[in-house]
Scaffold this motif. Structure first.
Motif, PDB file in Angstrom:
ATOM      1  N   UNK A 184     128.528 -84.146  93.306  1.00 55.07           N
ATOM      2  CA  UNK A 184     128.687 -85.355  92.999  1.00 55.07           C
ATOM      3  C   UNK A 184     129.985 -86.029  93.303  1.00 55.07           C
ATOM      4  N   UNK A 185     130.027 -87.149  94.730  1.00 55.16           N
ATOM      5  CA  UNK A 185     130.564 -86.806  95.163  1.00 55.16           C
ATOM      6  C   UNK A 185     131.235 -88.936  95.250  1.00 55.16           C
ATOM      7  N   UNK A 203     136.713 -85.237 102.124  1.00 60.82           N
ATOM      8  CA  UNK A 203     136.997 -83.854 103.050  1.00 60.82           C
ATOM      9  C   UNK A 203     136.343 -82.977 101.458  1.00 60.82           C
ATOM     10  N   UNK A 204     136.644 -83.445 100.267  1.00 62.27           N
ATOM     11  CA  UNK A 204     135.460 -82.734  99.563  1.00 62.27           C
ATOM     12  C   UNK A 204     134.452 -82.423  99.454  1.00 62.27           C
ATOM     13  N   UNK A 205     133.729 -84.030  99.930  1.00 64.92           N
ATOM     14  CA  UNK A 205     132.000 -83.784 100.150  1.00 64.92           C
ATOM     15  C   UNK A 205     131.835 -82.967 101.327  1.00 64.92           C
ATOM     16  N   UNK A 209     129.628 -79.499 102.307  1.00 63.86           N
ATOM     17  CA  UNK A 209     128.603 -79.434 103.367  1.00 63.86           C
ATOM     18  C   UNK A 209     128.673 -78.768 103.665  1.00 63.86           C
ATOM     19  N   UNK A 210     129.914 -77.572 104.697  1.00 63.27           N
ATOM     20  CA  UNK A 210     130.084 -76.502 105.232  1.00 63.27           C
ATOM     21  C   UNK A 210     129.757 -75.013 104.533  1.00 63.27           C
ATOM     22  N   UNK A 222     122.871 -81.513  98.676  1.00 62.06           N
ATOM     23  CA  UNK A 222     122.409 -82.764  98.360  1.00 62.06           C
ATOM     24  C   UNK A 222     123.724 -83.661  97.830  1.00 62.06           C
ATOM     25  N   UNK A 223     124.059 -84.722  98.113  1.00 60.20           N
ATOM     26  CA  UNK A 223     124.802 -86.082  98.001  1.00 60.20           C
ATOM     27  C   UNK A 223     124.580 -86.759  97.478  1.00 60.20           C
TER      28      UNK A 223
END
Length: 357
Positions: A184-185, A203-205, A209-210, A222-223
């Motif tokens: 949850x971004x 940056x957090x999302x 992903x990385x 999944x964002x």
């Protein structure tokens, strides 16, 4: 001698230093020796000296510093404010707190309102404005950005290491056997103007992903972008539960969002962590409450606030070299995360209707 009659000259004579030295200590100017600071502060305390606000304003000084928050509900922000206040405890400065809102235009208005009040400097917490705009502000008043990994010669930055923080959560959940780990971004990052080459849009999302890709789980990334509020957490989970294959773990980008996610899952008839694990970010006081017991990334808010205030005082004192300080987070595991349910475990959620995000 009463406090109202004590002057800066009286303090200087009592401490056997110059009036300019007293002024530097009052402003916590960069380069003041510890011995000088101790001597002057002792004289101020003994004489009961109190700077005259109007006179300081006329001389171009001010005894207030601004702190701009995106909102006033995030339970992590009081830790930052406490840290700032602690660092300013032995100085003449007081904090003025302002709410920026969740759009760049509102943020700009709030910043310039603080500048119009002649604050001596500003700490901007997770600002939405792009670096170019912040550099313009920094030419008018000393600025420290808290919560963004910016690189600028004109202002300082204090931030948590998002790569480490998001990595800790994803690795923890993957280690428990989870594969479908959703994030949850913060929707405020999306389209906010932060998407310049030196400043990733979120940056957090991106770190999430990385981390998923690094662990071979990139296909499951999944964002859902939602507001960083409790309502946003509820809405984000509502969207996730409508997926053909809902996640078995939810990584919320803030504890307040995670609280909303927990409520939504339980209202949908799902067990936490039996059916779905939930982790947050910030390790705020809410996360540690016994009936919540939320697994969360610990950003030491007190340390971050103190560091931001120290850098701001140094800027006010004359330092011009840019400073960037990264704070390394840790993970605090609690009762909202557990082993992934076995393959084929896909409990039906109760009807759960949330349409606004």
């Amino acid at each position: 001698m009463t406090a109202s009659r004590v002057t800066i000259g009286d303090v200087a004579r009592h401490a056997e230093v110059s009036t300019s030295a007293v002024s530097k200590v009052l402003r916590n100017a960069y380069g003041v020796s510890p011995a000088m600071r101790t001597r002057v502060l002792a004289a101020i305390k003994e004489l009961g000296y109190r700077p005259h606000g109007a006179a300081r304003a006329l001389r171009g000084h001010t005894s207030t510093l601004g702190v701009l928050l995106p909102d006033l509900r995030n339970p992590f922000f009081p830790d930052l404010i406490d840290g700032i206040a602690e660092e300013l405890g032995d100085t003449c400065y007081q904090v003025v707190i302002s709410q920026a809102g969740r759009d760049p235009a509102g943020e700009s208005r709030a910043v310039h309102a603080l500048i119009d009040q002649s604050v001596g400097g500003v700490v901007l917490v997770a600002p939405l404005s792009p670096p170019a705009d912040l550099e313009v502000i920094a030419k008018a008043v000393p600025v420290v950005v808290l919560g963004r990994d910016d690189r600028s010669p004109h202002y300082d930055a204090v931030f948590g290491d998002e790569e480490v923080g998001a990595g800790l959560v994803v690795e923890h959940l993957a280690g428990l056997g989870h594969r479908r780990i959703a994030h949850l971004a913060d929707a405020a990052w999306h389209g906010s103007g932060r998407g310049e080459p030196a400043t990733p849009p979120d940056p957090r999302a991106h770190a999430y992903e990385r981390a998923m890709a690094r662990l071979g789980l990139g296909a499951y990334a999944d964002i859902v972008r939602t507001s960083y509020t409790e309502e946003g957490g509820r809405a984000g989970v509502g969207e996730l539960l409508r997926r053909p294959e809902p996640p078995t773990a939810v990584f919320a980008g803030a504890d307040l969002v995670a609280i909303g996610a927990l409520g939504a899952l339980r209202e949908a008839g799902l067990d936490v962590p039996g059916d779905v694990s939930v982790a947050g970010y910030d390790n705020s006081w809410l996360a540690g409450l016994a009936h919540i017991s939320l697994t969360s990334v610990d950003q030491p808010g007190l340390t971050m606030g103190r560091t931001a205030a120290r850098l701001l005082l140094e800027r006010i004192g004359g330092r011009t070299a840019s400073a960037r300080i990264s704070i390394t987070p840790t993970l605090v595991t609690r009762r909202t995360t557990a082993a992934a349910p076995p393959p084929g475990h896909n409990p039906d959620a109760a009807n759960f209707n949330v349409t606004e995000i």
